[in-house]
Scaffold this active site. Structure first.
Site, mmCIF file in Angstrom:
data_model
loop_
_atom_site.group_PDB
_atom_site.id
_atom_site.type_symbol
_atom_site.label_atom_id
_atom_site.label_comp_id
_atom_site.label_asym_id
_atom_site.label_seq_id
_atom_site.Cartn_x
_atom_site.Cartn_y
_atom_site.Cartn_z
ATOM 1 N N VAL A 186 -0.091 -7.782 0.658
ATOM 2 C CA VAL A 186 1.084 -7.508 -0.594
ATOM 3 C C VAL A 186 0.759 -6.518 -1.542
ATOM 4 O O VAL A 186 1.422 -5.995 -2.303
ATOM 5 C CB VAL A 186 1.916 -8.642 -1.267
ATOM 6 C CG1 VAL A 186 2.455 -9.527 -0.182
ATOM 7 C CG2 VAL A 186 0.562 -9.661 -1.939
ATOM 8 N N GLU A 187 -0.811 -6.167 -1.691
ATOM 9 C CA GLU A 187 -1.299 -4.987 -2.192
ATOM 10 C C GLU A 187 -2.531 -4.372 -1.628
ATOM 11 O O GLU A 187 -3.153 -5.144 -1.205
ATOM 12 C CB GLU A 187 -1.534 -5.710 -3.782
ATOM 13 C CG GLU A 187 -0.638 -6.115 -4.754
ATOM 14 C CD GLU A 187 -0.928 -6.684 -5.987
ATOM 15 O OE1 GLU A 187 -2.111 -6.182 -6.526
ATOM 16 O OE2 GLU A 187 -0.447 -7.578 -6.619
ATOM 17 N N ASN A 188 -2.351 -3.041 -1.759
ATOM 18 C CA ASN A 188 -3.464 -2.359 -1.325
ATOM 19 C C ASN A 188 -3.205 -0.858 -1.619
ATOM 20 O O ASN A 188 -2.125 -0.177 -1.161
ATOM 21 C CB ASN A 188 -3.743 -2.470 0.289
ATOM 22 C CG ASN A 188 -4.683 -1.488 1.031
ATOM 23 O OD1 ASN A 188 -4.261 -0.810 1.923
ATOM 24 N ND2 ASN A 188 -5.847 -1.692 0.574
#
Length: 438
Positions: free
Chosen positions: A335-337
């Site tokens: 969900v975050e990168n």
């Protein structure tokens, strides 16, 4: 992203019920997604987004946090937001608590170190689960829940100046585990179609050398920094190594009998996580260190370093995907990168961000390898972030992540005008080809 959840470095050590004269706080306005969400969602639709991850600001629904009845205007705003997303073909992915809570709960109750927060949180969850049933299917209970230990002022509102800081941090973590488990059970009861996951900050540590002590230290840091928090939420109990740690540092965590029952009954459906960089671990105290996302580590000589000290490691994404999936065998959601960079914009609002394209391209390649070659079940990928916003880690606008440039600087100058970076067209092509054309 709902920029109401961002944190400023200037206020990360204190409550934010006032403004110091002469200091501008970028996160007090952010990028004004609140008023510009239709414009922004139109750009995301143009890129081809199939989902959009956001959060619901707790204080918009319950301004103090302990009210019985919600704020209807706040609920209506998210109705409109989700309706707009769905109209544009995007599945809402909602983080229930993303580094924010009503200030009153921090000042009046002491934040998550107080057990009463569990009931206030569950009341919030019940209201939004019922209100958005049929609109929202994918939920995550707490953003980067392990931050309650590493950055408690943001994740749990606990002041470091307090003598019992460590005790309160671990107690807060326990209360969040119980709250998360109860929220999972409640969400399933309200709508059996709900998919409710945890969300952890991944802190990859490689041994700096093949020295056995370095290998064991790296594994210990991975266990306590990341896996402890996913283990408890996926497996539904405290693993023995966590119990031993609590004994070792002589903490007295209040755990009620019903808490353990709740953990068992509220196991998550998927593991959501953030991944930006990795670092090394060494028993040698004289080695060079480097910055990271919230916590620092030993510098890995085989990896390049960003201008904020993050060690860029695309293969680390494949590594952590395999570690999680081997451990749990449930779906994973990245969900975050992304890459924070001080983008240089031209007079037309254009940014030639080849460095961001390279970063994301290499990480997507490793994600594909994990799926196609290793058999990992990845249900989604949402880069951080799709549009420039205030960095939660540093409180800056200049540390930019998005495919879309926002005309606003750290001093509050700028029109908030949106413009497409080079990465916008590139990521549009990536989505259109389902990752085949990178």
């Amino acid at each position: 992203m709902d920029i109401a959840t961002s944190a400023s470095k200037d206020v990360s050590r204190q409550f934010t019920d006032g403004i110091k004269k002469g200091i501008y706080y970028p996160n007090h306005e952010g990028i004004d997604f609140y008023h510009k969400y239709k414009e922004d969602l139109a750009l995301f639709e143009e890129m081809g987004f199939k989902c959009f991850r956001t959060s619901i600001a707790w204080s918009r629904i319950f301004p103090n946090g302990d009210e019985k009845l919600p704020n209807e205007l706040g609920l209506k705003y998210y109705d409109d937001l989700f309706d707009e997303m769905i109209k544009r073909g995007m599945e809402p992915v909602v983080t229930i608590s993303h580094y924010e809570m009503p200030l009153y709960l921090a000042k009046q109750y002491g934040g998550w170190a107080n057990r009463k927060l569990i009931d206030f949180y569950l009341n919030f969850c019940e209201v939004i689960y019922k209100r958005y049933s049929g609109k929202v299917k994918y939920w995550m209970t707490f953003n980067e829940i392990n931050s309650v230990i590493f950055m408690p002022e943001v994740a749990g509102i606990i002041g470091r100046e307090q003598a019992d800081f460590k005790q309160r941090s671990f107690q807060a973590a326990h209360h969040q585990f119980v709250a998360s488990a109860k929220a999972v059970k409640l969400g399933h009861q309200i709508d059996s179609k709900n998919m409710i996951g945890c969300m952890v900050l991944t802190l990859i540590k490689y041994p700096l050398t093949a020295k056995p002590e370095d290998v064991l230290l790296a594994e210990e840091k991975m266990r306590y920094g990341t896996f402890a928090f996913s283990d408890i939420q996926v497996r539904g109990h405290y693993p023995n190594y966590v119990k031993k740690l609590i004994q070792k540092i002589d903490l007295k965590i209040e755990v009620k009998p019903d808490d353990l029952k709740s953990l068992k009954e509220g196991c998550v459906d998927f593991v959501g996580f953030s991944y930006y960089s990795s670092s090394a671990a060494s028993t040698d105290t004289n080695v060079e260190t480097t910055a990271g996302n919230i916590v620092s580590g030993v510098k890995n000589p085989y990896l390049p370093t960003s201008e904020w000290g993050w060690q860029i490691d695309a293969k680390g994404l494949r590594y952590i995907l395999n570690r999680f999936y081997e451990r749990y065998e449930i779906p994973l959601f990245i969900v975050e990168n992304g890459l924070g960079y001080d983008d240089q914009v031209d007079e037309n609002g254009y940014v030639e961000d080849d460095y961001r394209i390279t970063y994301l391209k290499e990480h997507i390649k490793e994600m594909k390898s994990a799926i196609l070659e290793d058999g990992v079940d990845v249900i989604g990928y949402t880069p951080w972030g799709c549009i420039d916003l205030v960095s939660a880690g540093t409180g800056e606008m200049k540390k930019r992540y998005g495919f879309i440039y926002v005309d606003r600087d750290d001093q509050g100058n700028g029109t908030l005008k949106r413009s497409k970076k080079k990465s916008f067209a590139w990521y549009k092509k990536v989505i259109a080809t389902d990752g085949e054309d990178l």
